[in-house]
Design an enzyme around this catalytic site. Structure first.
Site, short mmCIF file in Angstrom:
data_model
loop_
_atom_site.label_atom_id
_atom_site.label_comp_id
_atom_site.label_asym_id
_atom_site.label_seq_id
_atom_site.Cartn_x
_atom_site.Cartn_y
_atom_site.Cartn_z
N TYR A 67 7.04 -3.85 1.69
CA TYR A 67 6.64 -4.36 2.73
C TYR A 67 6.24 -3.24 3.72
O TYR A 67 7.23 -2.20 3.70
CB TYR A 67 7.94 -4.97 3.79
CG TYR A 67 7.35 -5.47 5.04
CD1 TYR A 67 8.04 -4.89 6.23
CD2 TYR A 67 6.72 -6.56 5.21
CE1 TYR A 67 7.82 -5.32 7.40
CE2 TYR A 67 6.41 -7.02 6.65
CZ TYR A 67 6.73 -6.43 7.68
OH TYR A 67 6.63 -6.70 8.92
N ASP A 106 5.83 5.30 2.01
CA ASP A 106 6.18 4.67 3.18
C ASP A 106 7.76 5.05 3.33
O ASP A 106 8.32 4.15 2.90
CB ASP A 106 5.76 3.06 3.13
CG ASP A 106 6.49 2.38 4.32
OD1 ASP A 106 5.96 1.17 4.46
OD2 ASP A 106 6.79 3.14 5.09
N LYS A 158 11.42 3.98 12.75
CA LYS A 158 12.99 3.68 12.78
C LYS A 158 13.60 5.14 13.25
O LYS A 158 13.58 5.13 14.57
CB LYS A 158 13.51 3.30 11.64
CG LYS A 158 12.81 1.76 10.97
CD LYS A 158 13.32 1.25 9.88
CE LYS A 158 12.50 0.03 9.35
NZ LYS A 158 12.74 -1.22 9.98
P1 KE4 Z 1 7.40 -1.90 11.86
O1 KE4 Z 1 6.25 -2.28 12.42
O2 KE4 Z 1 8.50 -3.25 12.19
O3 KE4 Z 1 8.34 -1.03 13.02
O4 KE4 Z 1 7.75 -1.21 10.63
C1 KE4 Z 1 7.17 -1.79 9.69
C2 KE4 Z 1 7.87 -1.41 8.26
C3 KE4 Z 1 6.96 -0.54 7.44
N1 KE4 Z 1 7.51 0.05 6.17
C4 KE4 Z 1 8.96 -0.21 5.85
C5 KE4 Z 1 9.24 0.38 4.77
C6 KE4 Z 1 9.36 -1.09 6.85
O5 KE4 Z 1 10.95 -1.32 6.44
C7 KE4 Z 1 9.06 -1.65 7.92
C8 KE4 Z 1 9.95 -2.63 8.80
N2 KE4 Z 1 11.19 -3.12 8.25
C9 KE4 Z 1 11.69 -4.52 8.69
C10 KE4 Z 1 13.07 -4.45 8.04
N3 KE4 Z 1 13.02 -4.84 6.91
C11 KE4 Z 1 11.62 -4.61 10.07
C12 KE4 Z 1 12.41 -5.51 10.71
C13 KE4 Z 1 11.68 -6.68 11.26
O6 KE4 Z 1 10.48 -7.12 10.87
O7 KE4 Z 1 12.04 -7.51 12.37
#
Ligand code: KE4
Length: 428
Positions: A142, A237, A265
């Site tokens: 993801y 990533d 994060k």
């Molecule tokens: P954001 O756009 O949510 O800040 O980041 C996206 C992203 C990109 N790459 C990795 C490896 C990530 O884990 C994420 C976002 N992680 C999720 C939790 N597994 C965010 C939680 C959510 O979507 O509410």
């Protein structure tokens, strides 16, 4: 009716699904999400006064736990100077220099407002630099919700069992190839057939959006070798793993140097910050230094920069990561023992303070195998654990986290109640 129930009913009238991010809706585990009133240390307290030992940690950012005094003070001091300038400030430079010090492959950095912005921008740079269009990702990976990544994605897409997402044009999805994580033969085959068209490989170095899956020893060195052989760029990533699995992220732990890295994060300490960076020759393509356009009104926000700086500085203290890893190892070992006592198949893993448990027989080496996990049992376990004051991620397909605010006593409390909750869950 609890206040959370009432709030959730109101929320569903005005917010799609009652939430601002799908995984928060508890769809995969059942029950009503609790609404948080306040948080401190490793605990959340909901609007009905119930408190929970928190292993979601805001989905990763809060490696120091909630409301850490040093971060709180940094935010308060920054806010007293105004909170959005639309012009450069020193904190942006300081945080970029600190990121580069901790992760030397990021010779230059650009701050954005989310992990999604970071990954979409890094891919744009890779496509511009290579003049190619195809990207390769891994099933269950993801990388945020930009169109091109919602192909066999993890996190909420996996949690909700969505067949990717409507609204993503086929022409865009068609530019994203996907193979199983840890599958060296499949990667070699893609490069054999499409190598000259591949702009980038984007990978979560440790899969954290399908649960926790570690890379096998030859996986990342193979990615590095094949990218070098075909002029393809390797993007790590590290939105989740950055500053989490080691002081310098997964690239330090694995000893593999990517061309570009994305962060989120922890780099913002829980405030909205993403970042991408890497080789200076690539990053100098980014406007206004070069022609690759990317921008953001709130990028480099002074309060967010202050929170990120305070967070990273705290993690630099002697023994910080060693203590985190020790506590996490104790937690996952205890969970494994509990599963064995209850005769529940389980496969646990961790790297630093990022961990996960599949209620399935291990080893789990890719997303397809992860899908064998007993989702129904996990849902019952989640609800039973919550009733006992332990908050696990509301999905069988998410990693979990330990913060420096989790004490040995908190780990002991957690193990006692997760054990009992698993017994309740198994009893059905
Ligand atoms: P954001 O756009 O949510 O800040 O980041 C996206 C992203 C990109 N790459 C990795 C490896 C990530 O884990 C994420 C976002 N992680 C999720 C939790 N597994 C965010 C939680 C959510 O979507 O509410």
């Amino acid at each position: 009716m609890t206040s959370s129930t009432e709030l959730f009913e109101r929320a569903r009238q005005v917010l799609p699904g009652g939430v601002n991010s799908p995984v928060r809706a508890f769809r995969a585990v059942g029950g009503t999400p609790f609404f948080v009133a306040r948080a401190a240390g490793c605990r959340l307290t909901d609007v009905d006064g119930r408190s929970y030992v928190d292993y979601v940690c805001a989905w990763g950012p809060l490696i120091l736990g909630h409301a850490h005094p040093a971060v709180l003070e940094a935010i308060q001091v920054a806010a007293g100077r105004g909170w959005s300038y639309g012009a450069p400030c020193e904190a942006e430079v300081q945080l970029a220099e600190l990121v580069r010090c901790r992760m030397p492959s990021l010779e230059m950095v650009r701050f954005v407002n989310s992990g999604t912005e970071a990954t979409m921008s890094a891919v744009r740079v890779a496509r511009a630099a290579t003049k190619r269009e195809l990207i390769l990702k891994f099933a269950g990976g993801y990388h945020g919700h930009a169109d091109g990544f919602l192909v066999q994605a993890g996190s909420g897409v996996a949690t909700l069992g969505l067949p990717d997402s409507p609204g993503v044009p086929a022409a865009v999805a068609g530019l994203t190839l996907t193979v199983p994580f840890n599958d060296v033969a499949a990667v070699e085959d893609v490069f054999r057939r499409r190598g000259p068209e591949l702009a980038a490989v984007i990978v979560e170095p440790y899969l954290g959006n399908v649960g926790f899956i570690a890379p096998e020893p030859e996986f990342h060195p193979t990615l590095r070798r094949l990218c070098d052989a075909h002029g393809t760029l390797l993007i790590f990533d590290e939105v989740m793993t950055g500053f989490r699995v080691a002081p310098g992220g997964a690239q330090e732990r694995l000893g593999v140097r990517p061309d570009l890295t994305t962060l989120g994060k922890i780099v913002g300490g829980g405030l909205p910050v993403g970042a991408y960076g890497g080789r200076a020759d690539l990053m100098r393509l980014v406007a206004p230094a070069g022609p690759v356009y990317q921008a953001g009104t709130l990028a480099g926000n002074p309060i967010a920069m202050a929170a990120g700086l305070a967070t990273l500085r705290e993690t630099a203290r002697a023994g910080f990561y060693e203590t985190l890893e020790r506590r996490t190892a104790r937690l996952v070992s205890g969970i494994s023992d509990a599963a064995r006592r209850h005769r529940v198949p389980a496969s646990v893993g961790h790297a630093g303070s990022m961990w996960g448990v599949f209620l399935a027989t291990g080893p789990i080496r890719n997303y397809a195998q992860a899908q064998a996990a007993d989702v129904a049992l996990f849902g019952r376990w989640h609800r039973a654990a919550l009733a006992r004051g332990v908050f696990l991620a509301p999905s069988a397909f998410e990693a979990a986290f330990v913060s420096s605010a989790h004490t040995d006593a908190d780990i002991a409390f957690t193990l006692e109640h997760l054990d009992a909750a698993l017994g309740d869950a198994r009893a059905g």
